[in-house]
Write a protein that holds these residues in place. Structure first.
Motif, PDB file in Angstrom:
ATOM      1  N   ALA A 107     -18.839  41.989  22.655  1.00 33.78           N
ATOM      2  CA  ALA A 107     -19.675  42.018  21.456  1.00 33.78           C
ATOM      3  C   ALA A 107     -20.571  40.782  21.384  1.00 33.78           C
ATOM      4  O   ALA A 107     -21.750  40.884  21.029  1.00 33.78           O
ATOM      5  CB  ALA A 107     -18.799  42.120  20.215  1.00 33.78           C
ATOM      6  N   ARG A 108     -20.025  39.638  21.729  1.00 37.10           N
ATOM      7  CA  ARG A 108     -20.824  38.410  21.704  1.00 37.10           C
ATOM      8  C   ARG A 108     -21.976  38.499  22.704  1.00 37.10           C
ATOM      9  O   ARG A 108     -23.124  38.171  22.386  1.00 37.10           O
ATOM     10  CB  ARG A 108     -19.942  37.196  22.009  1.00 37.10           C
ATOM     11  CG  ARG A 108     -20.699  35.873  21.930  1.00 37.10           C
ATOM     12  CD  ARG A 108     -19.803  34.636  22.099  1.00 37.10           C
ATOM     13  NE  ARG A 108     -18.904  34.708  23.230  1.00 37.10           N
ATOM     14  CZ  ARG A 108     -17.574  34.835  23.143  1.00 37.10           C
ATOM     15  NH1 ARG A 108     -16.986  34.884  21.964  1.00 37.10           N
ATOM     16  NH2 ARG A 108     -16.819  34.899  24.230  1.00 37.10           N
ATOM     17  N   GLN A 109     -21.690  38.999  23.897  1.00 36.95           N
ATOM     18  CA  GLN A 109     -22.729  39.139  24.920  1.00 36.95           C
ATOM     19  C   GLN A 109     -23.795  40.134  24.469  1.00 36.95           C
ATOM     20  O   GLN A 109     -24.988  39.883  24.634  1.00 36.95           O
ATOM     21  CB  GLN A 109     -22.107  39.588  26.250  1.00 36.95           C
ATOM     22  CG  GLN A 109     -23.086  39.654  27.387  1.00 36.95           C
ATOM     23  CD  GLN A 109     -23.638  38.296  27.767  1.00 36.95           C
ATOM     24  OE1 GLN A 109     -22.958  37.301  27.680  1.00 36.95           O
ATOM     25  NE2 GLN A 109     -24.875  38.255  28.190  1.00 36.95           N
ATOM     26  N   ILE A 110     -23.375  41.242  23.891  1.00 33.52           N
ATOM     27  CA  ILE A 110     -24.324  42.261  23.417  1.00 33.52           C
ATOM     28  C   ILE A 110     -25.203  41.685  22.310  1.00 33.52           C
ATOM     29  O   ILE A 110     -26.423  41.851  22.320  1.00 33.52           O
ATOM     30  CB  ILE A 110     -23.570  43.512  22.906  1.00 33.52           C
ATOM     31  CG1 ILE A 110     -22.829  44.206  24.060  1.00 33.52           C
ATOM     32  CG2 ILE A 110     -24.501  44.474  22.188  1.00 33.52           C
ATOM     33  CD1 ILE A 110     -23.722  44.803  25.110  1.00 33.52           C
ATOM     34  N   SER A 111     -24.597  40.983  21.356  1.00 34.49           N
ATOM     35  CA  SER A 111     -25.380  40.460  20.229  1.00 34.49           C
ATOM     36  C   SER A 111     -26.357  39.373  20.668  1.00 34.49           C
ATOM     37  O   SER A 111     -27.426  39.228  20.081  1.00 34.49           O
ATOM     38  CB  SER A 111     -24.462  39.950  19.113  1.00 34.49           C
ATOM     39  OG  SER A 111     -23.728  38.844  19.557  1.00 34.49           O
ATOM     40  N   GLU A 112     -26.038  38.646  21.732  1.00 34.63           N
ATOM     41  CA  GLU A 112     -26.922  37.594  22.218  1.00 34.63           C
ATOM     42  C   GLU A 112     -28.021  38.122  23.145  1.00 34.63           C
ATOM     43  O   GLU A 112     -29.045  37.467  23.325  1.00 34.63           O
ATOM     44  CB  GLU A 112     -26.119  36.525  22.970  1.00 34.63           C
ATOM     45  CG  GLU A 112     -25.190  35.731  22.085  1.00 34.63           C
ATOM     46  CD  GLU A 112     -24.266  34.803  22.867  1.00 34.63           C
ATOM     47  OE1 GLU A 112     -24.333  34.795  24.123  1.00 34.63           O
ATOM     48  OE2 GLU A 112     -23.473  34.093  22.229  1.00 34.63           O
ATOM     49  N   SER A 113     -27.812  39.302  23.716  1.00 32.25           N
ATOM     50  CA  SER A 113     -28.709  39.767  24.770  1.00 32.25           C
ATOM     51  C   SER A 113     -29.600  40.942  24.403  1.00 32.25           C
ATOM     52  O   SER A 113     -30.558  41.222  25.113  1.00 32.25           O
ATOM     53  CB  SER A 113     -27.885  40.158  26.005  1.00 32.25           C
ATOM     54  OG  SER A 113     -27.092  39.082  26.436  1.00 32.25           O
TER      55      SER A 113
END
Length: 135
Positions: A107-113
Motif C-alpha cells: 500500500a505504501r509503494q502504491i500510494s507513493e508511485s
C-alpha cells in the motif's frame, strides 16, 4: 575502479573471466565492445590490474550464460571476520498475521508511485481478485 587497490581476489576473478571468455569462444574485442571499452582495458580486468565493476560482471555473465556466483564462489574474503552481504541478513520471523506487513508495504509503494485514479483501479482489481478467490 578508480582509486581502489586491487589484490589477489581481483587476479582470481580476472582469471575466471578470461577462462570463461575463452570457453565461450569470445574475443577480447567482442567483450570489450559490449562493455564500451578498449580490449586493453578488458585485458587489465583479466589480469587483475584493474577491478571490474559489478555492472560489467553482470553483462559478461549474461553474455556467457554463466551465473555470477560461478565467478565469485570461493574467492577469499579480505578480512578474517566475515561480513554479511545484502542477502545474508536474517529474515524477521513471521507475525501472527503474516500478510499485514506485506499489505502495508504494498500500500505504501502504491500510494507513493501512482495517481489517485490509478490507485482506485488497483484497488478495484484487488477486490475483484478477492471475490474470485472466494469463488
Amino acid at each position: 575502479m578508480a582509486g581502489q587497490k586491487t589484490d589477489e581476489r581481483d587476479v582470481l576473478l580476472g582469471q575466471r573471466i578470461a577462462e570463461q571468455r575463452k570457453r565461450s569462444r569470445l574475443t577480447q574485442r567482442a567483450v570489450a565492445d559490449s562493455f564500451g571499452m578498449s580490449a586493453a582495458q578488458l585485458q587489465k580486468y583479466e589480469k587483475g590490474v584493474n577491478r571490474i565493476s559489478a555492472i560489467h560482471l553482470a553483462v559478461f555473465s549474461r553474455m556467457t550464460g554463466t551465473p555470477i556466483s560461478e565467478f565469485l564462489d570461493g574467492i577469499p574474503h579480505p578480512d578474517e571476520a566475515v561480513e554479511r552481504g545484502f542477502s545474508e541478513t536474517p529474515q524477521p520471523p513471521l507475525v501472527a498475521e503474516p500478510w499485514s506487513n506485506l499489505a502495508r508495504a504494498f500500500a505504501r509503494q502504491i500510494s507513493e508511485s501512482f495517481s489517485e485514479e490509478q490507485r482506485r483501479d488497483i484497488s478495484a482489481a484487488i477486490e475483484a481478485f478477492g471475490r474470485e478467490l472466494k469463488g
